[in-house]
Design a protein around this motif. Structure first.
Motif, PDB file in Angstrom:
ATOM      1  N   LEU A 111      18.731  17.425  82.355  1.00  0.00           N
ATOM      2  CA  LEU A 111      19.199  16.653  81.211  1.00  0.00           C
ATOM      3  C   LEU A 111      20.346  15.760  81.638  1.00  0.00           C
ATOM      4  O   LEU A 111      20.454  14.606  81.239  1.00  0.00           O
ATOM      5  CB  LEU A 111      19.644  17.598  80.086  1.00  0.00           C
ATOM      6  N   ARG A 112      21.194  16.316  82.482  1.00  0.00           N
ATOM      7  CA  ARG A 112      22.325  15.565  82.969  1.00  0.00           C
ATOM      8  C   ARG A 112      21.869  14.310  83.714  1.00  0.00           C
ATOM      9  O   ARG A 112      22.435  13.241  83.553  1.00  0.00           O
ATOM     10  CB  ARG A 112      23.120  16.470  83.907  1.00  0.00           C
ATOM     11  N   SER A 122       2.757  13.327  84.554  1.00  0.00           N
ATOM     12  CA  SER A 122       4.085  13.796  84.969  1.00  0.00           C
ATOM     13  C   SER A 122       4.542  14.986  84.125  1.00  0.00           C
ATOM     14  O   SER A 122       5.278  15.835  84.601  1.00  0.00           O
ATOM     15  CB  SER A 122       5.101  12.667  84.890  1.00  0.00           C
ATOM     16  N   GLN A 123       4.076  15.030  82.868  1.00  0.00           N
ATOM     17  CA  GLN A 123       4.425  16.165  82.024  1.00  0.00           C
ATOM     18  C   GLN A 123       4.086  17.486  82.725  1.00  0.00           C
ATOM     19  O   GLN A 123       4.909  18.389  82.812  1.00  0.00           O
ATOM     20  CB  GLN A 123       3.590  16.077  80.755  1.00  0.00           C
ATOM     21  N   GLN A 155      11.016  12.291  81.403  1.00  0.00           N
ATOM     22  CA  GLN A 155       9.932  13.263  81.507  1.00  0.00           C
ATOM     23  C   GLN A 155      10.436  14.561  82.111  1.00  0.00           C
ATOM     24  O   GLN A 155      10.103  15.655  81.666  1.00  0.00           O
ATOM     25  CB  GLN A 155       8.797  12.704  82.375  1.00  0.00           C
ATOM     26  N   SER A 156      11.262  14.418  83.142  1.00  0.00           N
ATOM     27  CA  SER A 156      11.818  15.596  83.803  1.00  0.00           C
ATOM     28  C   SER A 156      12.705  16.382  82.842  1.00  0.00           C
ATOM     29  O   SER A 156      12.605  17.604  82.727  1.00  0.00           O
ATOM     30  CB  SER A 156      12.606  15.149  85.031  1.00  0.00           C
ATOM     31  N   GLU A 180      12.093  21.678  77.154  1.00  0.00           N
ATOM     32  CA  GLU A 180      11.056  22.555  76.612  1.00  0.00           C
ATOM     33  C   GLU A 180      11.457  24.004  76.836  1.00  0.00           C
ATOM     34  O   GLU A 180      11.341  24.851  75.959  1.00  0.00           O
ATOM     35  CB  GLU A 180       9.708  22.302  77.311  1.00  0.00           C
ATOM     36  N   LYS A 181      11.929  24.281  78.055  1.00  0.00           N
ATOM     37  CA  LYS A 181      12.317  25.663  78.388  1.00  0.00           C
ATOM     38  C   LYS A 181      13.576  26.055  77.619  1.00  0.00           C
ATOM     39  O   LYS A 181      13.651  27.146  77.067  1.00  0.00           O
ATOM     40  CB  LYS A 181      12.620  25.792  79.890  1.00  0.00           C
TER      41      LYS A 181
END
Lengths: 679, 610
Positions: free
Chosen positions: B161-162, B215-216, B335-336, B342-343
């Protein structure tokens, strides 16, 4: 939750001392040593890792340069088109020049994209390979470093090096390193072209480069310090997370989740502050990197238009100058980002090598000796031990072990008895060389443990710790963890489980194939201890070290294990750290550890009769508390309220006076007698 | 495990979080959850985002002004200067250029600072949310969700996220705006080339869609693999003593190397995909420039377009595609980060099985009267550990629980301290169901000390003071004295200020238990539960503790689980448990005098003493 961060308001606490023998204060020195290297020198340590993939990386750099050149060439083609075919063609109505130009632009465009794709393909795999290699080597090195290193380095600091630092490095190798090279080359070539073709205009642009270079250097110095601080703080934060999860039961039992959150929040906020400092430094550089090239372009525009009006240069040349300048400008603006990325990567490299260059203070000998026909004689001769960071004076400065002499004849079981904190566990851990003696020696069959490879030594010596660490694997794998190759059958497993009274494993959902440990079924403390004991037995050692291995077991199970162990240990030399008389019963001999020395060795009954300290440590009949009889509740209540401390003390004193050396058969009678005396 | 969001099977909370190839519906559910979290995290920073956005727009305008000023300079001021020797227009344009440069620089600086404030704010918020959540979740959850997983959520996932935030949540705004401005300017100057530009968006969007779906999956794989590496790393380093003692180094190298390779391969796949996507966008841009040149050039020949305009048009087209690579990179980070979120969001929607009551019944001063009414408990449905149990423990009574391993003693203790909730029946403290007590009241009233005496890094004093935050040194020392820990603490290098070191490395197991006893002493609860809390103490230590216990337990309810019957001796009452059932209940003397299980156990224990 106690917070380290709170104790060090001025900043992050120093990184732990990387060297065992040196006090923690040396850490800053070492950190400074890494930091004192120039960025190039620091990064040069990566060369051995980069070398095998160097051809690919060089090819990647060439591709990247090619892509930049293709991009730089497009304005040239446009200039040529505008000045040439387009102007002349307009007069002659010859469109072929245009088609050539379009073809050339298209070709260059496809080449640029193709070269970018090739660059990525070339650099990508090596980048991830280098990262994976650095990561596994760190892991290997960490596994090799002695326990004392791990005592001192918080888990989060190691993890953050392994994951975030190496992640940073990978991204730098994949993007930063190339961008740095390509940007620098683009800027140099671009400025070269500008100076060569633009004359005065080019020189104006070049003039802007001088303040930017100065600024970049100042920036680097300031940014580096903050970057290090931030990455260290991130490691501390990871440690805080780890502790909060490992200690979750305590936090829950005391309802301290909120305090833990507050402490964590403070720490996370400090990290945020550091990151904001970083942004502040970054913003200054970014402002100048954006403004200076634009300023020079503004000046160039005025001068350029004037020069055109004077007829010194053509309009086409002016257009080409600005088109080229536009190409040079964007890497200049990017330079700020690339520079910060590089400095972050450099910090990551420093932090990585802080650990990697920590020498193993317990190395294998150059010419290792081997015990070929082990009998299992274990001897401690004048053993001294002190922790590396123990103070040199004041409380805690005395050696934990102050000249221990003890010989365990082959096949004998010796119980080590002493007060809590007397160094029993420490002594036990010297045998498999988890810690190193600071004086004297530990020998197995006459060979100093330091003269053997750790691998060999630990194949001779089995251990079971009191806090039983199991791994996320099946019961079978956990029990057979250290078993020799020829003793890994079902029968071996059964025997070990049987001796350790760990038959419960068969009742687990998937029997001995059930995954236990953190990722699997949670077992009770007693169950874990039994598996750990089975593991020590299955390793079939010549020398077995048991550190209070039955503490969490109930009386019945303990008795059953002891009955089995007694026959099992016949051949094995065993050092057993004991707190309870029931454990001592296993032993042929008892050694009393007092004030860092063995003060007495002898059979249990003999010591009980002759050694006062031993009696004090092991005998619970000396001044024990007995259940108050129903009719004596009031006295008990007084005792309970602490009002009758005198009563208790008196009871204790009278207990001391009772004769020692009773055996089990008369225990109950004696107990009743002592009960009488207490009243 | 339960979760609030109902979705397709395998998507609730952390369930199935290692799955990477999700069905379309599953993928949609987790992705939406992830985006909701992102939106939620960003919403308090709306102002900052606006400011950053505006600063970016300003700097974009300042930068877009460049080519326009150059075009103006060449088209108009050049003529004025050459033909009329009129410097004013040129100097004005030059001045504007300088102003634009200054504005661009200042607004970029402002942007860097503002966006850092926003992204650091978001990260701080998320860190605290995850931390709070892990503290909130029940032990049941922690028993299956390893510490390594939580650490990987808090570190590696958060870093994804960072990366996204660093890549500039608002720089995407600048990129898009730059494209919009440039596109709009282009349409104003020459709408036909504008159409060429618009047409190029079609393949760009198709490429992006392709990248998105692929990529997902790859980024999910990368997140899962990273968690595996971390879990393995943490487990190995935590158990380093056993690893070395049993010579597992080489075998571990192989396992860890495998995980590291999986992680590497997952990253390589994701990056490889981006390695097609990103140059694909460049290619589309370059082809568009060539087409624009062709179309424009032909129109120049037909006299529909000035050469000067063509140059400007081409500059604009090139500028239009300038940010596209950056946007591609941003999308890649997005995407990353989405995969990571999600986790994280899965962890955040987990609901504790032990919940705080909505309207707690206040219990300011507990007396410690414990009552079990028809209590049943099963860890796994259908396999009761405690069949129907009724029990009444009057306030102030000291009860010893005796029985073999697995008899349900610890379960009873965990129910009373509400680590778990009863499956049926009710457990009451002073007549109030413990499920109706606020966590604060319950924890003040009931404290449990377990065998595993965990010490946090920090000083001895800090560790004891955990029992009562803000306790004075005198209070801490009094507590230590009461349990007989004072003497050894004084012997430590810095006394109460000595750092207990990582996992209490320098303090022996027995001393750790003494410290955790002192902690409980300081907490001063109405009900104290001791679950094998003295197992590592030596006999003198135990004597001291028992002396302390006499004082400690005088006016409070206590539940003592101990294998060593010496501890049991101080109890008012003994409960013998077998397979979850209380089979004997009486005072120690009564039971010893009888012929039951306890009498036998006691005799055996007496035999073992010397």
């Amino acid at each position: 939750m106690p917070s380290r961060a709170a104790d060090h308001p001025d900043g992050p606490r120093p990184t732990p001392a990387p060297d065992d023998t040196q006090p923690a204060t040396d850490d800053r020195a070492r950190a400074a040593q890494g930091a004192s290297l120039s960025t190039v020198a620091s990064m040069r340590r990566l060369v051995p890792y980069i070398r095998p993939v160097l051809p690919r990386i060089l090819a990647g750099v060439l591709c990247a340069l090619g892509a930049s050149l293709a991009a730089l060439a497009v304005p040239r083609v446009l200039q040529w088109l505008v000045n040439g075919p387009l102007t002349t063609g307009l007069a002659t109505h010859d469109e072929s020049g245009l088609w050539w130009g379009v073809g050339l632009v298209l070709l260059l465009g496809v080449a640029e994209a193709g070269l970018i794709a090739a660059r990525r393909a070339l650099i990508l795999i090596p980048g991830t390979n280098i990262e994976a290699r650095l990561r596994t080597e760190l892991f290997t090195h960490l596994q090799d470093l002695p326990v004392s290193f791990h005592d001192r380095w918080p888990g989060g600091q190691l993890l953050s090096r392994s994951m975030s630092d190496l992640g940073l490095l990978r991204r730098w190798i994949a993007f930063g390193m190339l961008t740095l090279v390509v940007s620098s080359v683009t800027i140099v070539v671009g400025i070269g072209i500008l100076v060569a073709t633009g004359g005065v205009l080019g020189l104006i642009y070049l003039a802007g480069a001088i303040p930017m270079t100065v600024m970049a250097f100042t920036f680097s110095r300031r940014f580096r310090a903050v970057s290090r601080k931030s990455q260290d703080q991130a490691g501390d934060l990871a440690t805080a997370v780890e502790e909060s999860v490992h200690g979750i039961r305590v936090l829950k039992a005391f309802g301290r989740g909120r305090d833990a959150l507050q402490s964590f929040g403070r720490q996370a906020d400090e990290l945020r502050g550091t990151e904001l400092d970083k942004a502040k430094i970054m913003s200054g550089l970014q402002a100048w990197l954006t403004a200076i090239p634009e300023l020079t372009l503004g000046v160039s525009l005025v001068v350029g238009v004037w020069m055109v009006s004077e007829g010194r240069i053509t309009v086409g040349a002016l257009v080409a100058f600005f088109a080229t300048a536009a190409v040079v400008n964007s890497p200049v603006i990017d330079l700020g980002m690339v520079l910060s990325m590089t400095l972050n990567a450099r910090t990551a490299v420093d932090r990585y090598f802080d650990v990697m260059t920590t020498p193993n203070t317990l190395p294998d000998p150059a010419a290792p000796a081997e015990v070929t026909d082990p009998h299992g004689e274990l001897a401690f001769t004048g053993v001294h031990f002190r922790y590396g960071d123990a103070p040199t004076e004041g409380p805690g400065s005395a050696d934990v072990l102050d000249g221990v002499d003890l010989v365990l004849p082959p096949g004998k079981t010796v119980a080590l008895v002493g007060l809590t904190g007397s160094g029993k566990s420490t002594l036990a851990m010297l045998v498999p060389r988890l810690y190193e003696v600071t004086g004297g020696s530990v020998t197995v069959d006459g060979v100093d443990v330091r003269d053997m490879t750790r691998e060999h030594l630990r194949s001779l010596v089995g251990v079971a710790f009191e806090d039983a660490t199991l791994f996320s694997a099946s019961v079978r794998d956990n029990v057979l963890l250290g078993a020799p190759d020829d003793a890994r059958t079902d029968a071996d497993l059964e025997r070990a489980l049987d001796v350790a009274q760990a038959g419960f494993a068969h009742e687990l959902p998937e029997g001995v194939e059930t995954t236990i440990g953190e990722e699997g079924m949670s077992l009770s403390g007693g169950q874990r201890q039994r598996i750990a004991l089975a593991r020590a037995i299955a390793a079939r050692p010549r020398v077995l070290v048991l550190d209070d291995p039955l503490s969490a077991l109930d009386v019945d199970t303990e008795a059953a294990i002891q009955a089995r162990l007694a026959t099992e240990l016949e051949e094995i030399t065993t050092l057993i750290v004991a707190h309870r008389p029931s454990t001592v019963a296993l032993a042929d001999l008892v050694a009393v550890l007092q004030d860092g020395r063995i003060t007495a060795v002898g059979p249990h009954s003999e010591l009980l009769a002759t050694n006062e300290h031993y009696r004090y440590v092991i005998s619970s009949l000396e001044g024990e508390f007995t259940p108050p009889p129903p009719d004596d509740v009031e006295v008990a209540r007084q005792v309970a309220r602490g009002e009758a401390r005198a009563v208790v003390d008196e009871a204790l004193d009278s207990g001391d006076a009772t004769p020692a050396g009773r055996n089990g058969a008369t225990a109950i009678g004696a107990w009743q007698a002592s009960e009488g005396s207490e009243r | 495990m339960s979760a609030t969001t109902a979705g397709p099977a395998g998507t609730t909370g952390t369930e199935g979080e290692d799955e990477t190839r999700l069905s379309r519906a599953q993928s949609k559910t987790v992705r939406q959850r992830s985006l909701r979290l992102l939106g939620d995290l960003m919403s308090p920073h709306r102002k900052g985002l606006w400011v950053a956005g505006i600063l970016v727009v300003v700097s974009t305008i300042a930068q877009v002004a460049g080519p326009a000023l150059i075009a103006t300079a060449i088209d108009t001021t050049l003529a004025r200067l050459r033909d009329h020797d009129d410097w004013a227009p040129l100097l004005m344009v030059g001045g504007l250029y300088v102003v634009a440069a200054a504005v661009a620089g200042l607004s970029i600086a402002g942007y860097v600072r503002t966006s850092a404030r926003v992204s650091q704010g978001i990260l701080l918020d998320l860190r605290q949310r995850v931390f709070r959540q892990t503290q909130r979740l029940s032990l049941e959850f922690h028993e299956s969700y390893t510490s390594g997983r939580i650490i990987s959520r808090q570190t590696s996932d958060l870093e994804s996220l960072r990366d996204l935030l660093d890549s500039g949540l608002t720089s995407i705004v600048s990129g898009v705006l730059m494209m919009l401005f440039t596109g709009a300017s282009l349409f104003l100057i020459d709408w036909r080339t504008g159409l060429v530009l618009a047409a190029s968006l079609i393949p760009a969007i198709a490429l992006t869609r392709w990248f998105q779906t692929r990529s997902q999956v790859y980024y999910r794989e990368s997140r899962t693999a990273s968690a595996r590496v971390i879990v393995n790393f943490v487990e190995t380093m935590t158990g380093i003593r056993a690893v070395q003692a049993f010579r597992r180094e080489r075998a571990n190298d192989v396992t860890y190397g495998g995980f590291a390779e999986e992680y590497r391969a997952a990253n390589a796949r994701a990056m490889g995909l981006n390695g097609i996507y990103s140059p694909g966008l460049v290619l589309i841009g370059n082809i568009t420039v060539a087409v624009a040149l062709l179309v424009g050039g032909l129109r120049v020949f037909h006299g529909d377009l000035d050469v000067g305009v063509l140059v400007a048009v081409l500059l604009y087209v090139k500028r239009f595609f300038g940010p596209i690579q950056e946007i591609g990179m941003f999308y890649n980070s997005f995407q990353s980060a989405s995969a990571a979120l999600e986790k994280i969001s899965g962890l955040l929607v987990e609901e504790p099985t032990v919940v705080e009551p909505a309207r707690p019944v206040p219990l300011e001063h507990a007396r410690g009267h414990v009552q079990l009414r028809g209590v049943e408990f099963a860890y796994v449905q259908g396999r009761p550990v405690l069949p129907r149990t009724d029990l009444d423990v009057p306030a102030g009574q000291t009860v010893a629980l005796v029985g073999a391993t697995g008899a349900g003693k610890s379960t009873l203790a965990k129910l009373l301290s509400r680590f778990y909730d009863v499956t049926a029946g009710s457990l009451e403290l002073d007549g109030v169901d413990v499920r109706d007590l606020s966590g604060k009241d319950l924890r003040r009233a009931v404290v449990m000390v377990t065998q595993e005496a965990y010490l946090f890094s920090g000083s001895v004093r800090d560790n004891i003071a955990m029992g009562k935050p803000g306790a004075s040194l005198e209070e801490v020392q009094a507590a230590a004295r009461a349990v007989g820990a004072h003497d050894f603490i004084e012997q430590l290098p810095l006394g109460y200020d000595t750092d207990v070191n990582k996992r209490g490395g320098r303090v022996s197991a027995g001393q750790r238990q003494l410290l955790s006893f002192a902690r409980a002493f300081l907490a001063d609860p109405a009900v104290l539960i001791l679950d094998e809390a003295t197992s590592s103490l030596d006999i003198p230590g135990e004597r001291l503790v028992q002396r302390g216990l006499q004082t400690l337990l005088a006016d409070r309810t206590a539940l003592i689980i101990a294998h060593r019957l010496s501890t049991v001796a101080i109890a008012d009452r003994v409960l013998v448990m077998e397979h979850g059932v209380v089979v004997e209940d009486g005072t120690p003397a009564e039971l010893i005098g009888g012929e039951g299980r306890f009498a036998a156990l006691h005799a055996a224990w007496r035999d073992s003493l010397v």
